[in-house]
Design a protein around this motif. Sequence first.
Motif, mmCIF file in Angstrom:
data_model
loop_
_atom_site.group_PDB
_atom_site.id
_atom_site.type_symbol
_atom_site.label_atom_id
_atom_site.label_comp_id
_atom_site.label_asym_id
_atom_site.label_seq_id
_atom_site.Cartn_x
_atom_site.Cartn_y
_atom_site.Cartn_z
ATOM 1 N N UNK A 177 12.680 42.820 61.218
ATOM 2 C CA UNK A 177 13.516 41.618 61.641
ATOM 3 C C UNK A 177 13.259 40.526 60.549
ATOM 4 N N UNK A 178 11.930 40.380 60.138
ATOM 5 C CA UNK A 178 11.398 39.095 59.657
ATOM 6 C C UNK A 178 12.123 38.862 58.323
ATOM 7 N N UNK A 179 12.400 40.373 57.408
ATOM 8 C CA UNK A 179 12.895 40.378 56.261
ATOM 9 C C UNK A 179 14.347 40.094 56.332
ATOM 10 N N UNK A 180 15.155 40.201 57.524
ATOM 11 C CA UNK A 180 16.456 40.139 57.766
ATOM 12 C C UNK A 180 16.928 38.696 57.897
ATOM 13 N N UNK A 181 16.160 37.881 58.669
ATOM 14 C CA UNK A 181 16.691 36.571 58.940
ATOM 15 C C UNK A 181 16.213 35.644 57.910
ATOM 16 N N UNK A 182 17.327 34.858 57.471
ATOM 17 C CA UNK A 182 16.921 33.779 56.161
ATOM 18 C C UNK A 182 16.150 32.718 56.666
ATOM 19 N N UNK B 207 15.554 35.394 69.508
ATOM 20 C CA UNK B 207 15.143 36.852 68.958
ATOM 21 C C UNK B 207 14.773 37.397 70.433
ATOM 22 N N UNK B 208 15.375 38.659 70.655
ATOM 23 C CA UNK B 208 15.056 39.420 71.795
ATOM 24 C C UNK B 208 14.507 40.528 71.518
ATOM 25 N N UNK B 209 13.457 41.102 71.872
ATOM 26 C CA UNK B 209 12.754 42.513 71.796
ATOM 27 C C UNK B 209 13.524 43.354 72.469
ATOM 28 N N UNK B 210 13.747 44.562 72.154
ATOM 29 C CA UNK B 210 14.341 45.684 73.145
ATOM 30 C C UNK B 210 13.696 46.999 72.965
ATOM 31 N N UNK B 211 13.434 47.764 74.207
ATOM 32 C CA UNK B 211 12.935 48.916 74.088
ATOM 33 C C UNK B 211 13.563 49.721 75.026
ATOM 34 N N UNK C 119 22.053 30.414 63.262
ATOM 35 C CA UNK C 119 23.301 30.020 62.804
ATOM 36 C C UNK C 119 22.916 29.527 61.319
ATOM 37 N N UNK C 120 23.960 29.943 60.473
ATOM 38 C CA UNK C 120 23.457 29.932 58.888
ATOM 39 C C UNK C 120 24.928 29.510 58.232
ATOM 40 N N UNK C 121 24.780 28.112 57.576
ATOM 41 C CA UNK C 121 25.951 27.495 56.972
ATOM 42 C C UNK C 121 26.987 27.149 57.778
ATOM 43 N N UNK C 122 26.532 26.794 59.013
ATOM 44 C CA UNK C 122 27.744 26.408 59.936
ATOM 45 C C UNK C 122 28.355 27.514 60.766
ATOM 46 N N UNK C 123 27.703 28.670 60.553
ATOM 47 C CA UNK C 123 28.434 29.919 60.979
ATOM 48 C C UNK C 123 27.145 30.657 61.905
ATOM 49 N N UNK C 124 27.642 31.276 63.099
ATOM 50 C CA UNK C 124 26.837 32.178 64.053
ATOM 51 C C UNK C 124 26.716 33.469 63.131
ATOM 52 N N UNK C 125 25.416 33.878 63.236
ATOM 53 C CA UNK C 125 25.236 35.288 62.771
ATOM 54 C C UNK C 125 24.264 36.100 63.596
ATOM 55 N N UNK C 126 24.542 37.389 63.694
ATOM 56 C CA UNK C 126 23.792 38.282 64.609
ATOM 57 C C UNK C 126 23.370 39.463 63.908
ATOM 58 N N UNK C 127 22.246 40.002 64.236
ATOM 59 C CA UNK C 127 21.596 41.081 63.771
ATOM 60 C C UNK C 127 20.929 42.151 64.599
ATOM 61 N N UNK C 128 20.785 43.273 64.517
ATOM 62 C CA UNK C 128 20.416 44.164 65.478
ATOM 63 C C UNK C 128 19.534 45.286 64.327
ATOM 64 N N UNK C 129 18.443 45.682 64.918
ATOM 65 C CA UNK C 129 17.695 46.516 64.039
ATOM 66 C C UNK C 129 16.203 46.811 64.439
ATOM 67 N N UNK C 130 15.478 47.371 63.759
ATOM 68 C CA UNK C 130 14.128 47.736 64.191
ATOM 69 C C UNK C 130 13.051 46.422 64.088
ATOM 70 N N UNK C 131 12.108 46.339 64.910
ATOM 71 C CA UNK C 131 11.346 45.158 65.098
ATOM 72 C C UNK C 131 10.629 44.822 63.741
ATOM 73 N N UNK C 132 10.343 45.828 63.085
ATOM 74 C CA UNK C 132 9.493 45.780 61.895
ATOM 75 C C UNK C 132 10.126 45.183 60.702
#
Length: 268
Positions: A126-131, A139-143, A111-124
Amino acid sequence: MNRLLLSFVFLLTAIPSTTYAHKVWLLPSQTVFSGPEPWLTVDAAVSNDLFYFNHFPLGLDNLVITAPDGTHVDAENKAKGKYRSVFDLPLTQRGTYRVAVVNDGAFASWEENGKRRRWRGSAAAIESEIPADATNLRITESFGRIETFVTNGAPSLDALQPVGKGIELIPVTHPNDLYSGETATFRFLVNGQPQKDMEIVVIQGGTRYRNSQEEINVTTNEEGEFQVTWDDPGMYWIETSHQDDETKIKNAVGRRMSYAGTFEVLPQ
């Protein structure tokens, strides 16, 4: 890989395929070759029926081809159409090739500013993409591994060595030595270790022309092994999945893994 397809691939790694119609696969033109330098053609798709192009193409960004000597080689003539992707491979070496699409990443929601956010991408990434001020983070890892095997000349094993990550199929019976009326034995590893009690689904192609999937359901034993008796020749699809909490991604709640392989069974 485009965002729509990436989202769908992550969905495939999260839910066992028997709960929905779509299946993801690589389909080789054939799996056993002979001759000086034959060529392989592979179709790649996500479809409603095995092995028909009727949904959308599978992305090839994460295509990994392991040659008989264990080195990685590049595909040629890659193309993406409306319902399938395709590529060619000259089989310049003698022995067995492993052809795979390997998707390694993560899914995050917060949740960010009262809104639900979603992101998919590489594990490497992920840290830079989440505020930093994200709340209710999950977070769920996927392979996921989607693969097939092809052999030029005599079968070999160097390309089939495990890398120790995700779900991997290890041949007790060589995957290019399958014949109708015989029983094959395979082993599944999870992160390099035999995994018991994995539920395996085996389906022969041509489901478009059958009233039922006619699937075979088997379970791995203590050694991670399972057996399949091939009633008829043809192309077969083997699928399984596994979930655990052994993720190495910071703040991840778990790890979801999937496997889908295509195997050719020849007549006696």
